[in-house]
Design a protein around this motif. Structure first.
Motif, PDB file in Angstrom:
ATOM      1  N   PHE A  56     -14.873 -13.941   0.628  1.00 14.61           N
ATOM      2  CA  PHE A  56     -16.093 -13.215   0.390  1.00 14.61           C
ATOM      3  C   PHE A  56     -17.280 -13.655   1.206  1.00 14.61           C
ATOM      4  N   GLU A  57     -17.050 -15.103   1.432  1.00 19.50           N
ATOM      5  CA  GLU A  57     -18.440 -15.888   1.949  1.00 19.50           C
ATOM      6  C   GLU A  57     -19.018 -15.172   3.129  1.00 19.50           C
ATOM      7  N   SER A  58     -18.328 -14.946   4.295  1.00 15.37           N
ATOM      8  CA  SER A  58     -18.696 -14.029   5.306  1.00 15.37           C
ATOM      9  C   SER A  58     -18.994 -12.858   5.307  1.00 15.37           C
ATOM     10  N   GLU A  59     -18.391 -12.074   4.002  1.00 19.38           N
ATOM     11  CA  GLU A  59     -18.988 -10.771   3.666  1.00 19.38           C
ATOM     12  C   GLU A  59     -20.183 -10.472   3.066  1.00 19.38           C
ATOM     13  N   LEU A  60     -21.089 -11.531   2.226  1.00 23.18           N
ATOM     14  CA  LEU A  60     -21.948 -11.488   1.471  1.00 23.18           C
ATOM     15  C   LEU A  60     -23.034 -11.894   1.862  1.00 23.18           C
ATOM     16  N   ASP A  61     -24.506 -11.606   1.467  1.00 23.02           N
ATOM     17  CA  ASP A  61     -25.635 -12.344   1.360  1.00 23.02           C
ATOM     18  C   ASP A  61     -25.324 -13.737   0.896  1.00 23.02           C
ATOM     19  N   THR A  62     -26.155 -14.745   1.202  1.00 23.76           N
ATOM     20  CA  THR A  62     -25.767 -15.696   1.122  1.00 23.76           C
ATOM     21  C   THR A  62     -26.097 -16.209  -0.459  1.00 23.76           C
ATOM     22  N   THR A  63     -27.076 -15.445  -0.928  1.00 23.12           N
ATOM     23  CA  THR A  63     -27.734 -15.544  -2.517  1.00 23.12           C
ATOM     24  C   THR A  63     -26.659 -15.081  -3.373  1.00 23.12           C
ATOM     25  N   VAL A  64     -26.388 -13.898  -3.087  1.00 20.91           N
ATOM     26  CA  VAL A  64     -24.916 -13.245  -3.700  1.00 20.91           C
ATOM     27  C   VAL A  64     -23.791 -14.187  -3.749  1.00 20.91           C
ATOM     28  N   PHE A  65     -23.399 -14.695  -2.705  1.00 19.89           N
ATOM     29  CA  PHE A  65     -22.148 -15.351  -2.566  1.00 19.89           C
ATOM     30  C   PHE A  65     -22.325 -16.838  -3.342  1.00 19.89           C
ATOM     31  N   ARG A  66     -23.613 -17.291  -3.425  1.00 18.44           N
ATOM     32  CA  ARG A  66     -23.804 -18.445  -4.334  1.00 18.44           C
ATOM     33  C   ARG A  66     -23.795 -18.230  -5.785  1.00 18.44           C
ATOM     34  N   PHE A  67     -24.346 -16.997  -5.930  1.00 16.57           N
ATOM     35  CA  PHE A  67     -24.076 -16.486  -7.358  1.00 16.57           C
ATOM     36  C   PHE A  67     -22.685 -16.388  -7.930  1.00 16.57           C
ATOM     37  N   LEU A  68     -21.804 -15.934  -6.880  1.00 17.10           N
ATOM     38  CA  LEU A  68     -20.346 -16.019  -7.363  1.00 17.10           C
ATOM     39  C   LEU A  68     -19.837 -17.384  -7.565  1.00 17.10           C
ATOM     40  N   LEU A  69     -20.300 -18.263  -6.991  1.00 12.52           N
ATOM     41  CA  LEU A  69     -20.096 -19.680  -7.243  1.00 12.52           C
ATOM     42  C   LEU A  69     -20.452 -20.315  -8.548  1.00 12.52           C
ATOM     43  N   VAL A  70     -21.518 -19.933  -8.914  1.00  9.23           N
ATOM     44  CA  VAL A  70     -22.189 -20.461 -10.055  1.00  9.23           C
ATOM     45  C   VAL A  70     -21.350 -19.603 -11.249  1.00  9.23           C
ATOM     46  N   LEU A  71     -20.927 -18.402 -11.158  1.00  8.82           N
ATOM     47  CA  LEU A  71     -20.088 -17.820 -12.091  1.00  8.82           C
ATOM     48  C   LEU A  71     -18.708 -18.546 -12.403  1.00  8.82           C
ATOM     49  N   ASN A  72     -18.388 -18.747 -10.981  1.00  9.52           N
ATOM     50  CA  ASN A  72     -17.002 -19.527 -11.164  1.00  9.52           C
ATOM     51  C   ASN A  72     -17.324 -20.465 -11.873  1.00  9.52           C
ATOM     52  N   GLU A  73     -18.174 -21.572 -11.462  1.00 10.38           N
ATOM     53  CA  GLU A  73     -18.464 -22.895 -12.390  1.00 10.38           C
ATOM     54  C   GLU A  73     -18.453 -22.575 -13.882  1.00 10.38           C
ATOM     55  N   HIS A  74     -19.040 -21.455 -14.184  1.00  9.69           N
ATOM     56  CA  HIS A  74     -19.018 -21.263 -15.861  1.00  9.69           C
ATOM     57  C   HIS A  74     -18.092 -20.354 -16.177  1.00  9.69           C
ATOM     58  N   ASN A  75     -17.020 -20.299 -15.570  1.00  9.13           N
ATOM     59  CA  ASN A  75     -15.499 -19.498 -15.805  1.00  9.13           C
ATOM     60  C   ASN A  75     -15.909 -17.959 -16.207  1.00  9.13           C
ATOM     61  N   GLU A  76     -16.921 -17.427 -15.553  1.00  4.06           N
ATOM     62  CA  GLU A  76     -17.198 -16.140 -15.723  1.00  4.06           C
ATOM     63  C   GLU A  76     -17.203 -15.158 -14.675  1.00  4.06           C
ATOM     64  N   LEU A  77     -16.367 -15.454 -13.688  1.00  2.00           N
ATOM     65  CA  LEU A  77     -16.173 -14.612 -12.342  1.00  2.00           C
ATOM     66  C   LEU A  77     -15.321 -13.407 -12.599  1.00  2.00           C
ATOM     67  N   SER A  78     -14.318 -13.556 -13.630  1.00  2.40           N
ATOM     68  CA  SER A  78     -13.339 -12.713 -13.951  1.00  2.40           C
ATOM     69  C   SER A  78     -14.060 -11.343 -14.880  1.00  2.40           C
ATOM     70  N   HIS A  79     -15.502 -11.704 -15.142  1.00  2.00           N
ATOM     71  CA  HIS A  79     -16.113 -10.630 -15.685  1.00  2.00           C
ATOM     72  C   HIS A  79     -17.244 -10.082 -14.812  1.00  2.00           C
ATOM     73  N   LEU A  80     -16.911 -10.249 -13.461  1.00  2.00           N
ATOM     74  CA  LEU A  80     -17.975  -9.810 -12.657  1.00  2.00           C
ATOM     75  C   LEU A  80     -18.333  -8.256 -12.744  1.00  2.00           C
ATOM     76  N   ASP A  81     -17.367  -7.372 -13.237  1.00  2.00           N
ATOM     77  CA  ASP A  81     -17.556  -6.039 -13.415  1.00  2.00           C
ATOM     78  C   ASP A  81     -18.536  -5.775 -14.472  1.00  2.00           C
ATOM     79  N   LYS A  82     -18.552  -6.604 -15.571  1.00  2.00           N
ATOM     80  CA  LYS A  82     -19.483  -6.491 -16.774  1.00  2.00           C
ATOM     81  C   LYS A  82     -20.931  -7.000 -16.218  1.00  2.00           C
ATOM     82  N   ILE A  83     -21.046  -8.025 -15.486  1.00  5.49           N
ATOM     83  CA  ILE A  83     -22.183  -8.352 -14.935  1.00  5.49           C
ATOM     84  C   ILE A  83     -22.721  -7.544 -14.028  1.00  5.49           C
TER      85      ILE A  83
END
Length: 175
Positions: free
Chosen positions: A63-90
């Motif tokens: 995803f890094e090259s496909e997304l706005d920088t802030t949205v990509f960093r948001f994914l990284l934050v979700l990953n750090e909180h083990n919440e990335l698998s809930h992105l649909d709900k987010i």
């Protein structure tokens, strides 16, 4: 049940500041769709024994090259909180923030027969005036209603179907 609204609100506030509300909502939806539609990816991101570092590498590659920088960093934050698998709900919570901020409500309209564009336009206009909100109509056809329409909004239920009238008559007779 976990509330994902705080994550969504955080990104939404940044989106408002950057005037990227719709663009970021679209990106979130697309990434969520990719994650949920690729079962291997969703399993990896949800698996507790796979290290976050490995998940981060996958996210960067995909995803890094496909997304706005802030949205990509948001994914990284979700990953750090083990919440990335809930992105649909987010993503859904983000959309709810957007709708709330812009006073947009989804209204369910069920009719006995298909409504044409003019009928839908007039109905939407009337309901927007009544509710003082911008509306998006979800329209369904249900022939079992026999005739008429039923409108369901958060603040309003209007049932002008023949089935509802028959049921009201039955109740009146039984009193």
């Amino acid at each position: 049940m976990v509330d994902y609204t705080p994550y969504a609100e955080a990104l939404f506030e940044l989106a408002q500041d950057s005037k990227q509300e719709i663009a970021w909502m679209s990106e979130l939806k697309q990434v969520a769709q990719v994650i949920t539609s690729v079962s291997e990816l969703s399993q990896i991101l949800a698996h507790p024994s796979i290290p976050r570092v490995k998940k981060k590498e996958i996210i960067q590659t995909a995803f890094e090259s496909e997304l706005d920088t802030t949205v990509f960093r948001f994914l990284l934050v979700l990953n750090e909180h083990n919440e990335l698998s809930h992105l649909d709900k987010i993503s859904d919570a983000y959309e709810a923030c957007y709708r709330k901020r812009h006073r947009i409500e989804i209204v369910k309209v069920t009719s006995a027969s298909k409504l044409d564009e003019d009928q839908l336009s007039r109905l939407k206009e009337m309901l927007e005036k009544k509710l003082n909100k911008t509306l998006e109509l979800e329209v369904q056809v249900d022939p079992s209603l026999i005739a008429g329409i039923k409108v369901q909004a958060s603040d309003l239920v209007m049932d002008n179907t023949l089935v509802a009238k028959i049921n009201a008559m039955k109740e009146a007779i039984n009193r």
